[in-house]
Each structure stands twice: as C-alpha cells, then as structure tokens.
Scaffold this motif. Structure first.
Motif, PDB file in Angstrom:
ATOM      1  N   ALA A  13     115.003 107.463  -3.176  1.00  0.00           N
ATOM      2  CA  ALA A  13     114.018 107.763  -4.166  1.00  0.00           C
ATOM      3  C   ALA A  13     114.400 108.679  -5.266  1.00  0.00           C
ATOM      4  O   ALA A  13     114.306 108.623  -6.289  1.00  0.00           O
ATOM      5  CB  ALA A  13     112.541 107.910  -3.858  1.00  0.00           C
ATOM      6  N   ASP A  14     115.029 109.874  -4.706  1.00  0.00           N
ATOM      7  CA  ASP A  14     115.283 111.157  -5.522  1.00  0.00           C
ATOM      8  C   ASP A  14     116.909 111.061  -5.502  1.00  0.00           C
ATOM      9  O   ASP A  14     117.358 112.058  -6.037  1.00  0.00           O
ATOM     10  CB  ASP A  14     114.690 112.310  -4.704  1.00  0.00           C
ATOM     11  N   ASN A  60     120.601 105.479  -5.513  1.00  0.00           N
ATOM     12  CA  ASN A  60     119.245 105.021  -6.095  1.00  0.00           C
ATOM     13  C   ASN A  60     119.596 103.527  -6.541  1.00  0.00           C
ATOM     14  O   ASN A  60     120.508 103.485  -7.400  1.00  0.00           O
ATOM     15  CB  ASN A  60     118.542 105.810  -7.021  1.00  0.00           C
TER      16      ASN A  60
END
Length: 553
Positions: A63-64, A42
């Motif tokens: 995103a994760d 990220n």
C-alpha cells in the motif's frame, strides 16, 4: 563479465494485463557479489488471494510502496552496463520492458542470459526431473532456497548461474559472444552444411569420435554401422540441442573399426573415461564413484571411499553417489553393531568414549570387547557382503516391522528404502566379484552375416575380440584368439570405476539367451544363498518405492 541476476513477483503471468509487486536483483562479477537491489512495488491493482498465498505479498504490504514508474530509474541505474540474468528470462524481462514502455522510460536493450535455456542445454532428465528454479537450486546445493520472494529467488539463481557457468567451460564457452551463441538454437541449414564429415566412413561396427579444430575429442559414440550412424547427426532426425552445438564445433570424425558391437562398446567406455569429451555425459568420471569397504585395522569400521578396492578386501559398490553409499552403510549399521566413529583405536590402551557407547555400540574404544570378539562381528558382515546376507536382511525387516507397529511409518519407509539399496548393491557386488574371479571366459554370439562374434574375457575385462568366418568350424579361430589375447593377471583385478562399468557391460551381454559360453577356466558361479536369492523381496521393495513415488535404480 558483470551479471545482474533479477527476479520479479507480479499479480499475474501476462505483462500486458498484470503488474509488478516486487523486484529483487543481485549484481555479481567473478563470483563475487557487488550489490543487491530489493523493493516492493505498488501494482496499482488488488493482489489476488491465490498470488498472496504463493508469494506472501499482500495488498497491505504494498500500500505504501512506490509505483513502478518511481522504481524503474533506480533499478536501471543499478543494472546499467551488465548482462541481465533471469530464470525464465522472457517472463521477467518482458514485464520490465512493458513497465518501461508504460512509464515512458527508454529500454536499455540489455544482453540477457536465461538460466532455463542453459539448464536445458547442459542437464538431462537423468540428473534433474525438470528445470524449475527450486529443483536446480537443490541439485546444485544453492545457499538460499527459492520461496517466491524476489530477492531470495534472485540469490538462488546466482548459485544456479555459477554452477551452470562451470559446466559451460567444458563446452568451449569462455566469452560473452560464446555464451550468446550457446543459447541460440542451431539452424538446420548450419547442421546440414557439415554433412561432408560423414563421407567415406566405414559401414562397419566400431567407435566414432567427433573432433574440433584443435583435434580435441568432442563426443564419442558407437554403432554397428559407423557411416549410417554419423550421417544421422546431419539430418532433421537429430533434435538434441546439445548434439547440434557439438556439430557446430566439429571439424572431423575419427573412426575405430571393431570386430563386433561388444568390442565397440568396451572401446567407447575406455575412451570416454580416458579423454572425458565435453558432450558425453555417461561413464565420463569413473573416479567419482564411491565404495564401501572395511578398513584394515584391529577394530575395522565401514568407510565410504573413492579409492577402488584391492583384491582380498571386503567391499560393496560401486555407488554413483556418496549419498547412496552412506544410505547403504547406515542400513548395515542398523543390523551389525560395528563401530561408527572414525577414531584410530589401539589394542593396548583405551580411547575416550563418544555418545554412541551408551546407545548400543560395542565400544571397542573402551575395550568392552577384545579383537577376537569384535572380529566375529566383522566376520558376520563379511559373510553378508560376500555370501549370505540373511543376517542383515532379517535384522532390517524386524526393525521395519517394529517401526510400523509403533506407527512410525515415515521412519519405516526410510529403512525400507535403505534395505532395498543394500540388497541391490550386494547383488551387484557379488555378481561383479564372481565374474572377475572366474578368470578366463570365452563366449560367442551368432554374427549377423554368418560366423560368430567371439569375446575373450579375463577377470572381467575384454582381452580379445574377433568374428569368425561363416560356414567354418570356429574353434580353431577361437583357440588362436585365446593365444593372442591380452594378459590380465589376477593381481590386476582391481575394480577401478571404468573396470566396473566394463564388467557390467560384458555381464549384460553374457546373460543374453543367444550368447553361448565356449570356455571357462575355473567355472563361473554364485553361492546358492547369495543376495540374488532375494530377488522376489527386491522386486517387492522396488514396487513399494514406485508406489510411494521414490525413483531409484
């Protein structure tokens, strides 16, 4: 050595203004893969559409994903104790170092190998147009194609690294210290310190050989003034990194004086092919050339071989690569229906037919033609190779026109390039064959300081060379030179690769307008309707390829 080959994907090109989005790494030792490391990261900032389009990595995908501070300890543990490798290493290593500083992680100060630097040292423009990872991966036949994803690019870099390491052996690079030294630019002072190697050399035409401490040849060159040329290696005008590395290893310079420039060039060719110095690139591996020849059997086929042809055989070549030989063979097979299978056929019994039997093959395997009928087809091919290639040229031109009329323009362009390769090769082959068959030729060129530079050529090979005195009749000296020239029997006129290169070198000299033909045993000629009569068509095909961006010959 253990290498960790690493590649990164990022949001930009500046490590102080962009962030890492993916890390991929492969650990290798002795050519074996020990492990792989791959993770998305990220970046903590949006990924631009341009970067997403290039890498395929989107904001949603990361995103994760963990931030770089959480990823770094795992990566550093994976790479601990190894030499790091990257393609354009300052980029990848720079991002990792900036990430360590930002996360408060100690920098491990690894030894680093940059495959871009190695490629610049080991490959020149004649082999690859640039040093991009995709170009090198194609050139070396990497198992994985680079695609701007970190792990795949790292895997491709592993194959590139191994290919470059193979070449390094020929440059005396066998340890980690050697490898680090090889990547380092050679300072000009170190280059100048060896100027004493140029002292006392003859100011005459000839060959010079740089040798190392073990007296092995490093590099072989030629000049009309040996002393002046060798001095040039120890001045600022010598910018080639490859030559600077050669000078670092050189301990002495051996010279061989020659009568004139042509003799020096021939000797250089013979010495390079015989000793294969690591810093020479051209003419070093004549045994790697390919040839096309008709096999000697009842139903011959056109075969790509590495063995030079013998006298009396129908052959084409030499080709610098197997790919060009296969392209030429495919072009011939478009025009002449000889068999393509590799099965050994019998004149007494039939053999199982392959799919080609239903696609226009004469199917000698099924005895649809006898030996005499098949021999007529082979004879047409023999005529095209040794004399008039019009049957092949007309058939290919007709096929190209048919493909273009059906708007199959890509196939037409491929066949057009094959026609060009065929014509170029047949022209070259016929020139070589005529030159070798001419027996003895004696030629002369005005020497720079008076007299004549004379060469006695027998069956395409230099048999003797000398320079006659100025202001004297040269014919008596030429006759004495012919009497003492090396004997090269016609049965020995087998075109080994080095012989082909030597014959072409001598041909290019003989065709210069200032060179005079003094004597010819049996005449030197080409058939009127030989491949050379198609020079205008060959020029048009070459122009079409240049316009299409196809670089060849």
């Amino acid at each position: 050595m253990t290498f960790t080959v690493v590649d990164l994907e990022t949001t930009g090109i500046a490590s102080d203004a962009s962030a890492i989005t993916e890390i991929g790494a492969v650990k290798v030792r002795g050519g074996e893969i020990l492990g792989e490391f791959s993770t998305l990261v990220n970046p903590g900032e949006p990924i631009s559409p341009r970067i997403s389009a290039m890498t395929g990595i989107t904001d949603a995908m990361v995103a994760d994903a963990p931030p770089i501070a959480a990823v770094l300890p795992s990566f550093l543990e994976f790479a601990a104790g190894s030499t790091w490798v990257a393609h354009n290493a300052p980029f990848d290593v720079g991002f990792l170092r900036a990430a360590c500083e930002s996360a408060g992680q100690p920098w491990p100060r690894p030894a680093v190998v940059d495959t871009v630097v190695l490629a610049r040292r080991l490959l020149d423009r004649s082999e690859v147009p640039n040093r991009r990872l995709g170009t090198l991966a194609r050139h070396f036949g990497a198992a994985v194609t680079p695609n701007h994803r970190a792990l795949d690019d790292a895997k491709a870099t592993v194959d590139v690294l191994h290919a470059l390491l193979e070449r390094l052996g020929g440059h005396y690079v066998v340890t980690d210290v050697d490898l680090a030294e090889f990547q380092r630019a050679i300072p000009a002072e170190e280059q100048r310190r060896k100027r004493h190697l140029a002292e006392g050399l003859p100011q005459a035409p000839g060959v010079y050989i740089f040798r190392d401490a073990a007296d092995k040849p490093l590099y072989i060159g030629t000049s009309v003034n040996i002393a002046g040329r060798v001095r040039g290696y120890f001045t600022g005008s010598e910018k080639r990194t490859r030559m600077r590395h050669m000078l670092r290893l050189a301990e002495r310079v051996e010279t061989i004086e020659c009568a004139h420039r042509v003799e020096a060039q021939v000797r250089e060719l013979r010495l390079i092919s015989g000793t294969k110095p690591p810093f020479n690139r051209k003419s070093k591996y004549p045994e790697r050339l390919s040839w096309l020849r008709l096999t000697n059997e009842a139903f011959p086929r056109l075969s790509v071989v590495r063995t030079p042809p013998e006298a009396g055989a129908h052959w084409l070549g030499p080709f610098t690569s197997r790919r060009l030989a296969e392209e030429t063979r495919d072009a011939v097979l478009e025009a002449v229906p000889i068999r393509q299978c590799t099965t050994k056929l019998s004149v007494r019994s039939t053999s199982p037919a392959c799919a080609l039997a239903e696609l226009g093959c004469l199917a000698p395997c099924q005895h649809r033609v006898d030996v005499d009928e098949y021999g007529e087809v082979v004879a047409r091919l023999g005529t095209a190779i040794a004399g008039d290639p019009s049957t092949v040229v007309a058939a290919l031109q007709s096929r190209i026109g048919d493909l273009a009329a059906r708007e199959r323009f890509e196939s037409a362009a491929e066949l057009r390039r094959a026609l060009r390769t065929f014509l170029h090769t047949v022209t070259r082959t016929q020139r070589l064959r005529a030159f070798i068959d001419a027996g003895e030729l004696v030629a002369a060129e005005r020497a720079p300081h008076g007299g004549w530079d004379v060469a006695v050529i027998r069956h395409g090979q230099l048999a003797a060379a000398d320079t006659t005195p100025a202001r004297t009749n040269p014919m008596q000296a030429i006759q004495a030179l012919r009497s003492s020239a090396a004997t090269i029997p016609a049965t020995d006129a087998q075109l080994a690769g080095v012989r082909a290169a030597e014959a072409e070198l001598l041909l290019s000299w003989l065709e210069r307008p200032e060179v005079r033909l003094v004597h010819a045993d049996v005449g030197w000629s080409m058939p009127t309707r030989s491949a050379g009569s198609y020079h205008a068509l060959l020029d048009r095909l070459r122009d079409a390829d240049v316009a299409a961006g196809v670089a060849r010959y």
